[in-house]
Design an enzyme around this catalytic site. Structure first.
Site, mmCIF file in Angstrom:
data_model
loop_
_atom_site.group_PDB
_atom_site.id
_atom_site.type_symbol
_atom_site.label_atom_id
_atom_site.label_comp_id
_atom_site.label_asym_id
_atom_site.label_seq_id
_atom_site.Cartn_x
_atom_site.Cartn_y
_atom_site.Cartn_z
ATOM 1 N N HIS A 185 -18.578 -7.951 -10.048
ATOM 2 C CA HIS A 185 -19.300 -7.242 -11.059
ATOM 3 C C HIS A 185 -20.643 -7.189 -11.154
ATOM 4 O O HIS A 185 -21.477 -5.835 -12.073
ATOM 5 C CB HIS A 185 -18.874 -8.697 -12.450
ATOM 6 C CG HIS A 185 -19.442 -8.504 -13.751
ATOM 7 N ND1 HIS A 185 -20.319 -8.681 -14.935
ATOM 8 C CD2 HIS A 185 -18.213 -7.713 -14.542
ATOM 9 C CE1 HIS A 185 -19.982 -8.309 -15.926
ATOM 10 N NE2 HIS A 185 -18.716 -7.791 -16.317
ATOM 11 N N SER A 227 -19.089 -4.383 -20.517
ATOM 12 C CA SER A 227 -20.432 -4.607 -19.506
ATOM 13 C C SER A 227 -20.886 -3.232 -18.604
ATOM 14 O O SER A 227 -22.144 -3.336 -17.899
ATOM 15 C CB SER A 227 -19.810 -5.277 -18.517
ATOM 16 O OG SER A 227 -19.130 -7.428 -19.109
#
Ligand SMILES: [Ca+2]
Ligand SMILES: [Ca+2]
Ligand SMILES: [Ca+2]
Length: 281
Positions: free
Chosen positions: A69, A241
Site C-alpha cells: 500500500h 488512499s
C-alpha cells in the site's frame, strides 16, 4: 511552471515503502545527519541508524513495505520522471518512509494509534514538509474522541500544523456522508481528500465532505496505476488512499514554488481554487 517539488520532503505514513524500487529509489529521503549501520544514533533524534526513515510497527530502521500500500502511495507522489512506469505529481520531491501500519501480529488497534502518533512526531521533527495519511480508524473502537489514544493523535496533528507541516488525509472508503478519522480533523488541521473517477464523478466508495465545515477536495482515486514492491512492480489500486497522495504531491509543488506559505494558507489555496462542480454533484 517549473515546480517539481524539489527540496520538499513528503512523509508517507503507511505500510512502509519499497525504497529500493527503481521508480522510487533516487527520490527517497536520506537522513544526512545519520551515519548508517554503525549502531549509533548519530543525529541524536532517538532513532539508531535511521538513514531512510523508521518502522514504528516493527521498531526498526528498515521501513520496507510488508503489504504494498505505502509503495503505491509513494509512486503517486514522487515516482521518478524517467519515461518508465509512473511519474509522480511532485517527481523531484523526497519521500520519507515511516511505517505506522503493521500487520495483525505486530500491532493491535491501540498500538496502531500509538505508532501513528509517534510517526507524525518523527516526520515533523525530521523535516517533513508534508505528511500523507492514507489510513483511517473509528474513534468509537477506542472510547471516543476524548480517549487518550485518540487525543494523542489529535495533539500530534496540531503539532504538525503549528510546525508548518501540511497533513493530507484520505477521506475514507465507506461512502459515508462525511470523512472518517483522522480526515475529519480537517475541520481544525490538515486537509481531507475524497476520490473521483476518470469522469470526475465522485467514486462510489468515497466518503463525502459532510455538513461540518472542513477542508476537503477530491482527486483521482479509481484504478490508479503506481509502484508496488513485487511482481510487475506496478499495479492498479482504487481508494481515497490513492487520491490523498495526489493532493500531497500538489502541496509539495506549491511549497516548492512558494516556501513562505503556512499550512493554513496552502489548505485555503487548495480549497478555494478547486473546481466546485464536484461539490454540487
Ligand atoms: Ca538517528
Ligand atoms: Ca548511525
Ligand atoms: Ca518513472
Amino acid at each position: 511552471l517549473g515546480s517539481t517539488g524539489e527540496g520538499i520532503i513528503v512523509a508517507v505514513l503507511d505500510t512502509g515503502v519499497d525504497y529500493t524500487h527503481t521508480d522510487l529509489a533516487d527520490n527517497i529521503w536520506v537522513n544526512a545527519d545519520e551515519i548508517p549501520d554503525n549502531g549509533i544514533d548519530d543525529d541524536n533524534n532517538g532513532f539508531i541508524d535511521d538513514t531512510t526513515g523508521w518502522d514504528f510497527a516493527y521498531e526498526s530502521n528498515t521501513p520496507t513495505d510488508w503489504y504494498g500500500h505505502g509503495t503505491h502511495v509513494a509512486g503517486i507522489i514522487a515516482g521518478i520522471n524517467d519515461a518508465v512506469g509512473v511519474t509522480g505529481v511532485a517527481y523531484n520531491a523526497s519521500i520519507m518512509p515511516v511505517t505506522v501500519i503493521g500487520d495483525y501480529w505486530s500491532q493491535d488497534g491501540y498500538e496502531f494509534l500509538a505508532d501513528l502518533t509517534d510517526g507524525i512526531y518523527y516526520a515533523v521533527d525530521n523535516g517533513a514538509d508534508v505528511i500523507n495519511l492514507s489510513l483511517g480508524y473509528d474513534p468509537a473502537w477506542f472510547g471516543g474522541l476524548e480517549s487518550p489514544a485518540i487525543a494523542a493523535v489529535a495533539d500530534a496533528m496540531a503539532y504538525a500544523q503549528a510546525e508548518g507541516t501540511v497533513v493530507v488525509m484520505a477521506a475514507g472508503n465507506e461512502y459515508s456522508a462525511s470523512p472518517g478519522y483522522p480526515a475529519a480533523y480537517a475541520c481544525d488541521w490538515g486537509i481531507s481528500v475524497g476520490a473521483c473517477d476518470s469522469e470526475a464523478d465522485l467514486a462510489n466508495f468515497s466518503n463525502n465532505a459532510g455538513f461540518t465545515q472542513l477542508d476537503y477536495v477530491v482527486a483521482p482515486g479509481v484504478e490508479i496505476y503506481s509502484t508496488i514492491p513485487w511482481e510487475g512492480d506496478y499495479a492498479y489500486f482504487s481508494g481515497t488512499s490513492m487520491a490523498s497522495p495526489y493532493v500531497a504531491g500538489v502541496v509539495a509543488l506549491i511549497m516548492a514554488a512558494n516556501p513562505d506559505l503556512s499550512a493554513e494558507e496552502i489548505e485555503a489555496l487548495l480549497t478555494t481554487t478547486a473546481n466546485l462542480d464536484m461539490m454540487m454533484a
